[in-house]
Structures are given as C-alpha cells and as structure tokens.
Design a protein around this motif. Structure first.
Motif: not given
Ligand code: ZN
Length: 341
Positions: A82, A149, A216-217, A295
C-alpha cells in the motif's frame, strides 16, 4: 521511516524518475509503430522480461510462464504494498520489461501513475481485472473503493490466473497452449488449497469461528472459509470510548469461547494485555494465535514464501489456534514450523 518528510535526496530521485518517464513518453511518441508492434508481441527472444509487483502475483506468473520468462519482482517480502513507492531502478526495470503484471484495485496505489505511463508502450495487466465486480467487498472505511485483498480467497485468486494466461496467450500466441496447461495445473493446486481451508475451518466449533485480527486484510479470507472477522486496528485503553470497545470485544470473546486472537505489533502491548486480562476475568483463556501473512509472503526459497504456503500457514494457524483440527505442518506437511503448538 516510510512516512517521513521527503528529503532532498528523495526529491532528486523523483525528479530523475519524472525525467526518465518524460523522455520515455517522448520516445514512444516518435516511433509509435515500432513500440506498438512490440507491445502486441510476440516476444523477440526467450526468456522475455516480465516485471511483477507483489509476491502473490509473481507466483502466478512464474507458474504460468515456466522457463519462458525471466521475472523481476518489485516489492519484496515483508514490504507493505500500500505504501510502496517505485525506486529509480524499478522504473528502469519497468521500461525494459516486455510485459508487466500487478495486482490492482489500488493495492499498489503509489505505483499507479508509473504503471499507467508504462502501459502506453507495452501490456500492463492488473490480474484482479478478471474478478467479477459483484464479488468484491467494499468496506465503509474504504469510501467506495473495493477491498484489494482478494488473494486471501484462493478461488478468487484462481480467477486472476486466468487474467495472466489470457494476456500471455494473446501476446505470445505460439505458446498459448503451454500457458493454458500450466495454468490448469496451478488452478488445480489452488482448488485443493481452497478445499483444505473450508474443511479445516469447519472443524472449529461453530460459535468460535471468529477471527480477531489487527489487520484489515482478512475479509475475503473470512468469507471464503466461513469465519467472522473483527478488526481491532483502533483497539485502545486511552479513552472512555476505547475502553467501551475493548469491553465489547471481551464480551464477544468470552461468550463465543474464542481461544485466540491474532493481534500483532501494530496494537500496543498494553492494549493486548488489557484484552487478555479482561477475557480472563470473565473465565476465558485467550492467547495470541501467532503471526498471519497479510499483504506479503514469507522469505523467498521457503514454503511460506510461496502463495500456497502463505495461505496454508494462515488456514492451519487459525484453525489450530481456535480449537479446530488441521495437521501441524499444514496441507502438504511443508510448513517450516509447526503451526500453533
Ligand atoms: Zn493490506
């Protein structure tokens, strides 16, 4: 470190990038026919040059292209896509590439401008383009943007394999059948991974199928395998509101007999302690369930450094920590450490 003020050194690098990209646009404007022919393929020689962004995309491309391509990955393991900004050498690699693959849905937000410029001269493919828009989640905090994601759901990621194979089959038509056969074999492995995830998570007692995580993935992961997901990004003991949130979470954990949470270093230790102590005072023992990959994959050369190993680790760790049954070394017995023992 990542969010510090731009130094004069950084300013210099970005000025350099702008100059390179500017020169490139000018060059391509001057010889449109030549660059168009090249962009349409086929490659001039093998192995041709592919540039990819994150490891998960790289894994798809490596599986589909086999020995036909030399792959240069821009975003390393443990790096947040990100926030990733292209370096000067990244721009050079992109300029020299024959074809480029990235994840998309704004995951590599800070690369977007560069990828767009590069896309004027060669195929630049967002693998998530292959996913039906109706499938995508749009959490309120993303203000209308879809949650990027999607690799957390292997069946959705298998769709992204199709985007890669379609682009390659078009660009290098002579090898289309080779790419399709490789893709079919890889998709089979992803289907086996998905089936494993569904089977493993289903062994967790139904009320305890709750993934409490600081990332938050995991929304697609939860939807794919039947887990409710609660994020604790803002978990805090600093304010009255924070304490109320914490107490609500403790309530849920105690009533649903949730044995582990997956909060990590981004949540202050004292807030995690407050959570664990709060649950204990309600008679619920809670532990930190271990680190999950969100991520980025693990180190190259390890099983966790592959897409399948990364997701296997997550499925196996979550299942075992929440009281379900899964082999400690995962689907293929290849996890480098036993998960949650
Ligand atoms: Zn992420």
């Amino acid at each position: 470190m990542r969010v510090g003020n731009a130094t004069s050194w950084q300013a210099l690098v970005y000025a350099g990038l702008a100059a390179i990209l500017g020169a490139m646009s000018a060059a391509s404007a001057g010889c449109t026919e030549q660059t168009t022919a090249r962009a349409d393929g086929p490659p001039e020689s093998y192995p041709y040059k592919v540039v990819t962004t994150v490891g998960m995309v790289t894994d798809i491309v490596a599986n589909v292209t086999g020995d036909k391509a030399a792959i240069h990955r821009l975003i390393g393991s443990g790096v947040d896509p990100h926030l990733y900004k292209p370096t000067r050498s990244d721009v050079i690699a992109l300029m020299e590439a024959d074809i480029v693959f990235y994840s998309g849905l704004m995951l590599e937000g800070k690369l977007a401008g560069t990828l767009e410029k590069i896309g004027r001269t060669k195929p630049v493919v967002a693998v998530t383009e292959a996913i039906d828009r109706a499938y995508l989640l749009a959490p309120p905090d993303l203000e209308g943007h879809p949650d990027p994601h999607v690799w957390m759901d292997p069946s959705a990621w298998a769709k992204c394999v199709e985007a890669v194979v379609d682009a390659l089959a078009k660009w290098d038509a002579a090898n289309a059948e080779f790419y399709r056969a490789n893709a079919r074999a890889y998709i089979k492995q992803l289907e086996a991974l998905h089936a494993y995830g569904k089977k493993a998570i289903a062994t967790i007692p139904e009320q305890s199928r709750l993934l409490v995580t600081s990332h938050d993935a995991f929304n697609y992961f939860g939807r794919a395998f039947g887990l409710q997901v609660m994020g604790v990004q803002g978990l805090s003991t600093e304010s009255e509101a924070g304490l109320q949130d914490l107490n609500r979470l403790v309530d849920v954990i105690a009533t649903r007999n949730v044995k582990a949470v997956f909060v990590e270093t981004s949540v202050p230790a004292k807030n995690i302690r407050a959570l664990i102590e709060g649950a204990r005072s309600r008679g619920q023992e809670v532990v930190i369930g271990g680190e999950l990959f969100s991520d980025a994959m693990g180190e190259p050369g390890t099983y966790e450094g592959t897409y399948i190993g990364m997701i296997d680790h997550n499925i196996t760790t979550v299942t075992r920590a929440l009281g379900g049954e899964a082999p400690s070394r995962g689907l293929h017995g290849k996890l480098s450490r036993p998960a949650f023992e």
